[in-house]
Write a protein that holds these residues in place. Structure first.
Motif, short mmCIF file in Angstrom:
data_model
loop_
_atom_site.label_atom_id
_atom_site.label_comp_id
_atom_site.label_asym_id
_atom_site.label_seq_id
_atom_site.Cartn_x
_atom_site.Cartn_y
_atom_site.Cartn_z
N SER A 464 110.40 128.92 12.31
CA SER A 464 110.55 130.21 11.60
C SER A 464 109.40 131.16 11.84
O SER A 464 109.29 132.18 11.16
N THR A 465 108.51 130.85 12.78
CA THR A 465 107.46 131.79 13.17
C THR A 465 107.74 132.31 14.57
O THR A 465 108.41 131.65 15.37
N GLN A 466 107.22 133.50 14.84
CA GLN A 466 107.43 134.10 16.15
C GLN A 466 106.31 133.71 17.10
O GLN A 466 105.13 133.78 16.75
N VAL A 467 106.67 133.31 18.31
CA VAL A 467 105.69 133.01 19.34
C VAL A 467 106.09 133.75 20.61
O VAL A 467 107.26 134.11 20.82
N SER A 468 105.11 133.98 21.47
CA SER A 468 105.35 134.56 22.79
C SER A 468 105.10 133.47 23.82
O SER A 468 104.04 132.83 23.80
N THR A 469 106.05 133.29 24.70
CA THR A 469 105.96 132.25 25.72
C THR A 469 105.98 132.87 27.09
O THR A 469 106.87 133.68 27.40
N GLY A 470 105.01 132.51 27.92
CA GLY A 470 104.99 132.94 29.30
C GLY A 470 105.18 131.73 30.19
O GLY A 470 104.43 130.74 30.07
N GLY A 471 106.19 131.76 31.04
CA GLY A 471 106.45 130.62 31.90
C GLY A 471 107.62 130.87 32.82
O GLY A 471 108.15 131.98 32.92
N PHE A 472 108.05 129.81 33.50
CA PHE A 472 109.09 129.92 34.50
C PHE A 472 110.44 129.64 33.87
O PHE A 472 110.68 128.56 33.31
N LEU A 473 111.34 130.62 33.96
CA LEU A 473 112.64 130.56 33.31
C LEU A 473 113.69 130.06 34.30
O LEU A 473 113.93 130.69 35.33
N PHE A 474 114.29 128.92 33.97
CA PHE A 474 115.30 128.31 34.82
C PHE A 474 116.67 128.40 34.15
O PHE A 474 116.78 128.28 32.93
N ASN A 475 117.70 128.58 34.97
CA ASN A 475 119.05 128.71 34.43
C ASN A 475 119.42 127.48 33.63
O ASN A 475 119.87 127.57 32.50
N THR A 476 119.24 126.30 34.20
CA THR A 476 119.37 125.05 33.46
C THR A 476 118.48 124.01 34.11
O THR A 476 118.11 124.12 35.27
N ILE A 477 118.12 122.99 33.36
CA ILE A 477 117.42 121.83 33.91
C ILE A 477 118.22 120.59 33.53
O ILE A 477 118.41 120.30 32.35
N GLY A 478 118.71 119.87 34.53
CA GLY A 478 119.47 118.66 34.25
C GLY A 478 120.69 118.94 33.40
O GLY A 478 121.52 119.79 33.72
N THR A 479 120.81 118.25 32.27
CA THR A 479 121.99 118.39 31.42
C THR A 479 121.77 119.35 30.25
O THR A 479 122.60 119.47 29.36
N VAL A 480 120.62 120.03 30.25
CA VAL A 480 120.35 120.98 29.17
C VAL A 480 121.37 122.10 29.22
O VAL A 480 121.65 122.67 30.27
N GLY A 481 121.96 122.42 28.09
CA GLY A 481 123.03 123.39 28.06
C GLY A 481 122.59 124.82 27.87
O GLY A 481 123.41 125.69 27.59
N SER A 482 121.32 125.09 27.95
CA SER A 482 120.83 126.45 27.79
C SER A 482 119.66 126.65 28.73
O SER A 482 119.06 125.69 29.22
N PRO A 483 119.30 127.90 29.03
CA PRO A 483 118.15 128.16 29.89
C PRO A 483 116.88 127.50 29.34
O PRO A 483 116.71 127.36 28.12
N THR A 484 116.00 127.14 30.25
CA THR A 484 114.77 126.45 29.89
C THR A 484 113.57 127.17 30.48
O THR A 484 113.59 127.59 31.64
N ILE A 485 112.54 127.30 29.66
CA ILE A 485 111.28 127.87 30.12
C ILE A 485 110.24 126.76 30.22
O ILE A 485 110.01 126.05 29.23
N GLN A 486 109.64 126.63 31.39
CA GLN A 486 108.47 125.76 31.50
C GLN A 486 107.25 126.60 31.13
O GLN A 486 106.87 127.50 31.86
N ALA A 487 106.66 126.31 29.98
CA ALA A 487 105.63 127.17 29.42
C ALA A 487 104.30 126.98 30.13
O ALA A 487 103.81 125.86 30.24
N VAL A 488 103.72 128.07 30.58
CA VAL A 488 102.35 128.09 31.06
C VAL A 488 101.42 128.49 29.90
O VAL A 488 100.36 127.92 29.72
N ILE A 489 101.88 129.45 29.09
CA ILE A 489 101.10 129.93 27.94
C ILE A 489 102.04 130.06 26.75
O ILE A 489 103.15 130.57 26.86
N VAL A 490 101.57 129.62 25.58
CA VAL A 490 102.27 129.84 24.31
C VAL A 490 101.28 130.53 23.39
O VAL A 490 100.22 130.01 23.10
N ARG A 491 101.64 131.72 22.93
CA ARG A 491 100.73 132.53 22.13
C ARG A 491 101.33 132.79 20.75
O ARG A 491 102.49 133.20 20.63
N GLY A 492 100.55 132.54 19.73
CA GLY A 492 101.01 132.76 18.37
C GLY A 492 100.94 134.21 17.96
O GLY A 492 100.44 135.08 18.70
N PRO A 493 101.42 134.52 16.76
CA PRO A 493 101.48 135.92 16.30
C PRO A 493 100.09 136.47 16.03
O PRO A 493 99.14 135.74 15.85
#
Length: 493
Positions: A464-493
């Protein structure tokens, strides 16, 4: 400041600072002080809490003057910065050597604001000056600056020759962007719109901060272990490298077929990505240097805003330009453009030495996704007009930046999810006319950097908090049913 009602459900993902900033060894070599005080100015921004469907927001900083004393930190004609790229990254200005003194304010002058809106709301939208943005289109808007373009930001800083000083300017987009005359307006004078954090360090060979530079090599000086690049912003930086010990600069030149994979691989004309430490003595020291493209390449980076034509006999997609290298006046920042795919396309991931998870693929048109930040190589540098388009034969996946509300976390599998029915993802995803994306999975690994969290780890990422994620966005990884970001940086509010 009141926002458009239609903006509340739109984009709070201000997309992509092109390439990655990687974890660093904060101690890099350097020389001594010059007697004056070295000062470096950087800029980052805070996300919109309600969100606006914006794919580009650029402004030119024509002046940054410390007072008292009229000490200029930015030289003419100034520098245009793309604010949507600065959620988890920062843009850095060349180091200045100024008089040691006490300073109480930073006076900024801004000009030429430009905003690009992606309208997927299903209706025409007012953008100001009696103009509207049609549904399904990207529109470029030159909003009015309210209350003047010169802003005085209070600071308390006393730079000296015995310590380095970093001034971090934060632009709070939630306070800057608002509504006027049934369209967008900007007010940089709002309370909280701009603030400056001051960091000083008496260890002159210790990093004040680590910054990403994307540029073209203009010279290589092997006798002094230095090279010079012209960045995509037009600024020139001379960067030193360390060749031995635990702080040695790392190189990633596999795509250049340089088996030495060291300083000898650098050559004038190459496009490179540099993670550089700005030292307390005012010098730059490379932490990692990654080969991007060979000499003669004309590159454009930006966010994919539509893949509606990707499966046609002559596939294409649309993107909004964030930068070009070398700088190209035909593709200014914020320009919507059609990218036609050549008969043979090379797909690459500009992750340098950052390790990607198993199953992360980017190798065909099926891996392209709205919201991805990509860099494309323009064939023969040829750009057509009416409509604006070019052909690309290389597409490289860059870092995308997404700001959204955390919906769940899972420490055991090192991931968290963003987006939900109550707190939807930015409109570029949730209002995608081809396939609405309501949630994303964010995968974290040991190199992931955490900022502004308590603690600075996955444990600090709270539902329930907002974060900003910077990373590589992939359409899917394996069986994941939604796009996936491999996070390089996660920044809080």
């Amino acid at each position: 400041m009141r926002l458009f009602p239609w903006l509340a459900a739109c984009l709070s993902c201000l997309v992509g600072c092109s390439h990655a900033i990687f974890p660093t060894n904060a101690n890099q070599g350097g020389g001594g002080g010059s007697g004056n005080a070295p000062v470096v100015l950087s800029v980052h921004d805070s996300p919109l809490t309600s969100g606006i469907s914006i794919t580009s927001f650029s402004v030119t900083i024509t002046g940054a003057v410390l007072q008292p004393g009229n000490v200029a930190l930015v030289s003419a004609p100034g520098q245009t910065i793309e604010l949507t790229q600065l959620l988890t990254n920062s843009v850095v200005f060349p180091v200045q050597s100024i008089a040691a003194n006490g300073y109480t304010s930073l006076v900024l002058t801004v000009s030429n604001p430009q905003i690009t809106i992606l309208n997927d709301t299903g209706a025409s939208l007012p953008v100001g000056n009696g103009q509207s943005c049609g549904n399904g289109t990207s529109c470029v808007v030159a909003p009015t600056i309210s209350n003047g373009s010169t802003i005085t930001v209070p600071i308390t800083a006393s730079p000296s020759s015995s310590e380095g000083t970093l001034l971090e300017l934060d632009a709070n987009l939630n306070d800057i962007i608002g509504q006027a005359q049934q369209g967008l307006s900007l007010d940089f004078t709002q309370s909280g719109a701009l603030s400056v954090a001051v960091t000083q360090n008496s260890q002159l060979t210790t990093a004040l901060g680590d910054f990403y530079l994307h540029g073209q090599v203009t010279s290589v000086n092997s006798s002094q272990d230095q090279f010079t690049i012209t960045a995509s912003t037009g600024q020139t930086f001379t960067i030193g490298v360390s060749t031995s010990g635990s702080s040695a600069t790392t190189f990633e030149f596999q795509r250049a077929n340089c088996t030495a994979n060291n300083f000898t691989c650098l050559a004038s004309g190459q496009t490179v990505d540099v993670n550089t430490a700005v030292l307390g003595n005012g010098t730059y020291s490379a932490v990692e240097v990654d080969f991007d493209q060979p000499s003669g390449s004309q590159l454009a980076s930006g966010t994919i805003v539509s893949v509606a034509n990707i499966n046609n006999a002559t596939p294409s997609f649309q993107m909004v330009v964030h930068n070009t290298l070398p700088a190209n006046e035909s593709l200014p920042v914020g320009t919507p453009v059609t990218v036609n795919l050549a008969n043979s396309v090379n797909y690459e991931i500009n992750n340098g030495q950052f390790t990607l998870p198993a199953g992360a693929t980017f190798g065909s048109t099926s891996d392209l996704l709205v919201g991805q930040e990509v860099e494309v190589n323009i064939v023969n540098g040829q750009i057509s007009t009416n409509p604006l388009s070019f052909t690309a034969n290389t597409i490289a996946l860059e870092q995308t930046q997404v700001s959204a509300t955390v919906s769940s976390t899972n420490a055991e599998t090192s991931l968290f999810t963003i987006g939900s029915q109550a707190y939807p993802l930015p409109a570029i995803y949730s209002d995608n006319p081809l396939q609405a994306i309501l949630q994303m999975q964010v995968t974290v690994t040991s190199p992931t950097i955490y900022q502004n969290l308590s603690p600075d780890s996955l444990s600090g990422v709270l539902v329930s908090t907002q974060v900003s994620t910077g990373g590589f966005l992939f359409n899917t990884i394996g069986t994941v049913g939604s796009p996936t970001i491999q996070a390089v940086i996660v920044r809080g509010p």
